[in-house]
Structures are given as structure tokens and as C-alpha cells.
Design a protein around this motif. Structure first.
Motif, short mmCIF file in Angstrom:
data_model
loop_
_atom_site.label_atom_id
_atom_site.label_comp_id
_atom_site.label_asym_id
_atom_site.label_seq_id
_atom_site.Cartn_x
_atom_site.Cartn_y
_atom_site.Cartn_z
N THR A 122 0.90 -1.14 0.08
CA THR A 122 -0.16 -0.02 0.01
C THR A 122 0.80 1.19 0.00
N GLY A 123 2.02 1.26 0.66
CA GLY A 123 2.97 2.42 0.88
C GLY A 123 3.24 2.64 -0.59
N ILE A 124 3.95 1.80 -1.49
CA ILE A 124 4.29 1.88 -2.87
C ILE A 124 3.09 2.40 -3.54
N ALA A 125 2.02 1.75 -3.53
CA ALA A 125 0.86 2.15 -4.46
C ALA A 125 0.48 3.55 -4.00
N LYS A 126 0.57 4.21 -2.83
CA LYS A 126 0.09 5.53 -2.57
C LYS A 126 1.06 6.54 -3.08
N ILE A 127 2.41 6.26 -3.00
CA ILE A 127 3.37 6.88 -3.66
C ILE A 127 3.32 7.12 -5.16
N MET A 128 2.93 5.97 -5.72
CA MET A 128 2.80 5.94 -7.19
C MET A 128 1.34 6.67 -7.84
N LYS A 129 0.29 6.26 -6.67
CA LYS A 129 -0.78 6.98 -7.04
C LYS A 129 -0.75 8.53 -6.94
N ALA A 130 -0.22 9.01 -5.89
CA ALA A 130 0.33 10.51 -5.86
C ALA A 130 0.95 11.10 -7.08
N TYR A 131 2.02 10.33 -7.46
CA TYR A 131 2.75 10.73 -8.90
C TYR A 131 1.68 10.72 -9.97
N ALA A 132 1.05 9.71 -10.43
CA ALA A 132 -0.07 9.70 -11.31
C ALA A 132 -0.74 10.57 -11.39
N PHE A 133 -1.61 11.04 -10.08
CA PHE A 133 -2.50 11.98 -10.18
C PHE A 133 -2.00 13.30 -10.30
N SER A 134 -0.65 13.58 -10.00
CA SER A 134 0.01 14.76 -10.18
C SER A 134 0.14 15.08 -11.60
N VAL A 135 0.41 13.93 -12.38
CA VAL A 135 0.43 14.11 -13.95
C VAL A 135 -0.86 14.70 -14.41
N ALA A 136 -2.05 13.86 -13.97
CA ALA A 136 -3.44 14.21 -14.27
C ALA A 136 -3.72 15.66 -14.20
N THR A 137 -3.41 16.41 -12.85
CA THR A 137 -3.75 17.88 -12.62
C THR A 137 -2.94 18.70 -13.15
N ASP A 138 -1.44 18.36 -13.36
CA ASP A 138 -0.69 19.22 -13.81
C ASP A 138 -1.17 19.44 -15.30
N MET A 139 -1.56 18.40 -15.77
CA MET A 139 -2.05 18.41 -17.55
C MET A 139 -3.37 19.22 -17.64
N TRP A 140 -4.48 18.82 -16.65
CA TRP A 140 -5.62 19.14 -16.85
C TRP A 140 -6.13 20.23 -16.10
N GLY A 141 -5.58 20.45 -15.05
CA GLY A 141 -6.00 21.24 -13.88
C GLY A 141 -7.01 20.64 -12.84
N ASP A 142 -8.19 20.95 -12.81
CA ASP A 142 -9.28 20.55 -11.97
C ASP A 142 -9.59 19.10 -12.61
N VAL A 143 -9.58 18.15 -11.72
CA VAL A 143 -9.84 16.76 -12.39
C VAL A 143 -10.60 15.84 -11.38
N ARG A 464 -19.45 12.93 -21.02
CA ARG A 464 -20.03 11.90 -20.11
C ARG A 464 -20.28 12.25 -18.73
N ASN A 465 -19.46 13.24 -18.29
CA ASN A 465 -19.50 13.34 -16.87
C ASN A 465 -19.97 14.93 -16.67
N THR A 466 -21.22 15.14 -16.31
CA THR A 466 -21.77 16.31 -16.11
C THR A 466 -21.17 17.13 -15.04
N ASN A 467 -20.15 16.81 -14.31
CA ASN A 467 -19.56 17.56 -13.32
C ASN A 467 -18.56 18.40 -13.85
N PHE A 468 -18.01 18.28 -15.18
CA PHE A 468 -17.12 18.94 -15.88
C PHE A 468 -17.65 20.46 -16.10
N PRO A 469 -16.76 21.32 -16.31
CA PRO A 469 -17.25 22.52 -16.55
C PRO A 469 -17.74 22.76 -17.95
N ASN A 470 -18.89 23.52 -18.06
CA ASN A 470 -19.54 23.87 -19.61
C ASN A 470 -19.61 25.07 -19.56
#
Length: 484
Positions: A122-143, A464-470
Motif C-alpha cells: 500500500t505504501g508503494i501504491a500510494k506514492i505512485m498514485k500520488a505521482y500519477a494524479f500529479s500528472v493528471a492535474t498538472d496536465m488538465w488542472g481540475d480533475v 459523459r460526466n456532467t460535473n465537468f465545467p461547461n
């Protein structure tokens, strides 16, 4: 072009050591967001390699081109080169490589390993999850973040603000990326019923190296928000420095190495040497000018020179491309590996040194900016096999000088060179600081003719997701941490 990207994604299971039939069973019969329960040891390499694949695939082609290390000669990179990007781009990166790949599998590891008392996983997975989420938010902003990865239980997750993703928001039940990493580090200190071994393709189960990597990720995250939130960034960096347990040797770099067989290679190798789109990218003339102006000995290590001189192309330039294409300067084996093994460098010793040099200069954290800056150059050049005497001469010739902003420009420019092949890091630093200073591409179009400062939301997800800004923000709207 989109068909090719999808086919590359379908090759990922081979890189992970999974059969195609298993992949199809999971993606069709179960859905990619709810894979059949498997041991963490099977899922861990999919998270590690999947995160690296996402970093090095289309995201790198896009970011390295708009950041003028590469120039777009054809197809998608040619449109990126003149700042054209829209919701048709990066669908595979969002759907298959990040949310439906590395991220959902990291969450499955956390769920399964928590139930089996295996905090090493779980420790490794949480570190990698944080890294991958940083990629997503740095690319798209609010995600989607705090409510993401729940599959059919929540098919339309909330879109969290980037500020809340980085800083947390208790009223919204949003854990910060910093606390996600800290939680992972705490897990690594617990007794674990099972521990990774060779299934951990990065560190082979060496948890001491994972602790250093996790703390270095905290430095990276703090550095990303340092212009927008200097007090918080300094607090995090001070804590990591006080703990004195971060990457400080090239041997501790968080690198992901691919295979050398068909279907398991680094995507940068495929696009540089193998695929029918290998002539989409060429070295940028502007990058060549920068390195030649610095007399930088890494140039022939990072890039090929099949002809007597480097053959490059200016960003946005129109007209017939140089011929023959066999003379083009492309990524060399330092970036791609001789046979496609890479590695993809996600967290490195040189990166740590440049981050600390910048924070010492701009935030007043511990350390001497010149010493740390020199450490970064030395770490990068050592990786590139440059002799010590040449390294020493280069550091002397390029010592920090001038105003605070001029010294910051030197630090970020050296980081830009060192991170050749990791376009997202180049783009993040330029958005934060404005360095290295770059002129617009020739024939620039896009939104306002300006270099993109975010990726546009993927069309099918936005619909698909109505929570995205429009309407969705376009590529000229800065993300939260981009205060430059």
C-alpha cells in the motif's frame, strides 16, 4: 493517428507480463474500472510501468514539442508545434494510461493489500498514485480525484479543484497529494505480511529507496506550487530537508526500465525508431542552438547525428522537411535505450538538486544555491557518462551569476537540459517560472497564437460526466498553480 495510439495502449499488457486474453477479459467482461481481484504482486508492475508509459508516450510528444526540444515534422506533433490542441487529444492517456490504467490499479493494490495486512504494497501504491494524479492535474488542472476510481459505484465523480488536490480540503473530504504521499511513507514503516520483490520493477522491493523516493516526490510537489504557495512549499521542503532522507545518489533514481522485445519497449523508442510515425519528430533547431551555445557535452549523448552535422527543424517552420529522413537528429539511446529499454526517469538525483537550488534561492531554504546547482549538473552529466574534467570545466564556465531572476533562469535551464525526454517536467517548470525563455513558434495559431498552458479536457469525458465545467477551459487558461 488516434488508431495508432490505441494500438500502442493495447500493447501495454505485454510490457506488464500479462496476456492479451486477460486484458480483454478485464476490459470487456468486467470493465477496466473494476478488474478481477488479483494479488498486489501482479498489479504493482502495471502501476509502475503504466505511469512511466503515460509520461513518455503522447504527453511527452506534446510537451517536448511545445517546449522546443523537439519539433513537429508531421501529424499530431506538427499541430502541437503551432499550439493547436483540443479535446480530441490525449483520450488514450486519460482513459487507458492514467484513470483506467495506473491509477485504478494503484487503488486496487491499496484495497487488496490493506485487506491482507501488506502495507509494504500500500505504501508503494500510494506514492505512485500520488505521482500519477500529479500528472493528471498538472496536465488538465481540475480533475476527478477524491471521488475517482470507484467504477460503477460512482461513474460521474466530482471534478476537484487543483488547489484542493494539492492542499487538501477537509470540508470536501479531499486528501492532499502531500498527505497521500506521507500516508504511503508511514505504511512503509509498518510490519508487512507480504513484501514486493522482483514484481517491483523500480527498486526490487528495496523499501529504503522507496522512502527516499517518496520524500523526493514531496519536494517535486512542493516545487510545483512554490510560486503560487511559497509558504506551504517552504514548509514542506524544510520538513524534507530536516528528515534528511531523500534521493541524493543517481543509484536511487526512480527510473522505470522497459523491455527490449516487441510490445514491451519504451514508447519513445517506438516512435523514434520503429513505428510508421517515426518521422513525426526531429530535434528542434532552438534546442540545438541552446546546447551548442553552452558548449554542452551532453548533446551527442542525448541526440543522434547520423550526418556530418546535426539535422534539425525550427518549431513551426513550414516547407519541405530535410531529406533524407535518415539524417535527422532524434532521441539517442540515453533517452530511449539502445533497444527500447529506456529508462523513463520520473524522480532523479539531478532533479532533487535543482529543486533544492531553486528553493534555496527563491524561498530561503537550507543550502547554497550554487553548490546545489552544481550538484544537479554533475548528477546529470555523470548519468550521461561525461568525464569529470569536462564536468568541472562546464560548472566553472556556467556558474550562477547576476540577479535572482537571472540565477533562477540558469537553474531552470540546466534542469530543462537534464530532463531531455521528459516533456511534462519541462512544461511544468516553464509554466511556473517562465524559464527557459522561449520565442513563439513560427506560424503559431491555436488559441490567441499562444503556447498552451493546459491540456483541453478530453471530449468524451467532458460529455459523459456532467460535473465537468461547461464550457470547458481552453488551452490558454492557466491552471491554479501557474501564477507566473
Amino acid at each position: 493517428m488516434k488508431i495508432v495510439f490505441r494500438s500502442v495502449v493495447l500493447m501495454l499488457p505485454l510490457a506488464f507480463g500479462l496476456g492479451c486474453s486477460n486484458f480483454l477479459d478485464e476490459s470487456i467482461n468486467v470493465t477496466p474500472n473494476n478488474p478481477t481481484s488479483v494479488p498486489p504482486s501482479v498489479l504493482l508492475p502495471t502501476v509502475e510501468i503504466g505511469t512511466a508509459f503515460a509520461n513518455a508516450n503522447e504527453i511527452n510528444r506534446f510537451a517536448s514539442t511545445i517546449m522546443q526540444q523537439t519539433a513537429g515534422a508531421a501529424n499530431s506533433p506538427a499541430t502541437y508545434d503551432v499550439y493547436q490542441t483540443n479535446g480530441a487529444d490525449f483520450g488514450n492517456q486519460w482513459r487507458f494510461e492514467l484513470y483506467g490504467g495506473a491509477l485504478v490499479n494503484a487503488q486496487k493494490i491499496i484495497d487488496i493489500a490493506s485487506a491482507s495486512n501488506s502495507p509494504a504494497y500500500t505504501g508503494i501504491a500510494k506514492i505512485m498514485k500520488a505521482y500519477a494524479f500529479s500528472v493528471a492535474t498538472d496536465m488538465w488542472g481540475d480533475v476527478p480525484y477524491s471521488q475517482a476510481l470507484q467504477g460503477e459505484a460512482n461513474p460521474q465523480p466530482r471534478v476537484d479543484k487543483q488547489e484542493d488536490i494539492y492542499k487538501g480540503n477537509s470540508s470536501q473530504n479531499i486528501q492532499s497529494l502531500f498527505d497521500l504521499v506521507r500516508e504511503g511513507l508511514a505504511d512503509l514503516d509498518k510490519q508487512s505480511a507480504t513484501r514486493p520483490g522482483n514484481d517491483d520493477v523500480i527498486y526490487r522491493g528495496d523499501l529504503a529507496k522507496w522512502r527516499r523516493a517518496g520524500n523526493t516526490l514531496l519536494l517535486k510537489l512542493a516545487n510545483t506550487i512554490s510560486v503560487k504557495e511559497p509558504a506551504l512549499a517552504k514548509q514542506v521542503i524544510d520538513q524534507v530537508i530536516a528528515g534528511n532522507n531523500f534521493i541524493r545518489s543517481n543509484a536511487d533514481d526512480l527510473n522505470v526500465t522497459f523491455g527490449a522485445a516487441v510490445g514491451s519497449r519504451d514508447p519513445r523508442f517506438e516512435y523514434t525508431n520503429i513505428s510508421s510515425f517515426k518521422d513525426d519528430l526531429i530535434m528542434s533547431t532552438r534546442y540545438l542552438t541552446l546546447l551548442q551555445g553552452l558548449n554542452d557535452p551532453r548533446l551527442p549523448v542525448f541526440w543522434t547525428r547520423p550526418a556530418a552535422n546535426y539535422v534539425t527543424w525550427d518549431n513551426g517552420q513550414s516547407g519541405a522537411r530535410p531529406t533524407p529522413v535518415t539524417t535527422w537528429s532524434r532521441y539517442n539511446s540515453y533517452v530511449t535505450g539502445a533497444n527500447g529499454e529506456g529508462p523513463v526517469r520520473l524522480l532523479t538525483n539531478f532533479q532533487r538538486a535543482f529543486i533544492l537550488a531553486e528553493s534555496a534561492l527563491m524561498l530561503g531554504t537550507a543550502g547554497d544555491p550554487q553548490t546545489l546547482y552544481a550538484e544537479g549538473i554533475r548528477a546529470s552529466m555523470t548519468l550521461a557518462g561525461i568525464p569529470t574534467a569536462q564536468i568541472d570545466a562546464y560548472i566553472t564556465a556556467n556558474a550562477l551569476r547576476g540577479t535572482q531572476q537571472e540565477r533562477l533562469a540558469q537553474i531552470i535551464t540546466q534542469k530543462y537540459i537534464a530532463f531531455t525526454g521528459n516533456g511534462l517536467e519541462l512544461w511544468n517548470d516553464w509554466r511556473r517560472t517562465g524559464y527557459p525563455t522561449q520565442q513563439p513558434a513560427q506560424n503559431a495559431v491555436g488559441i490567441d497564437g499562444t503556447r498552451p498552458v493546459r491540456a483541453v479536457y478530453v471530449s468524451f469525458e467532458n460529455e459523459r460526466n456532467t460535473n465537468f465545467p461547461n464550457p470547458a477551459p481552453q488551452s490558454n487558461v492557466k491552471v491554479w498553480w501557474d501564477a507566473n
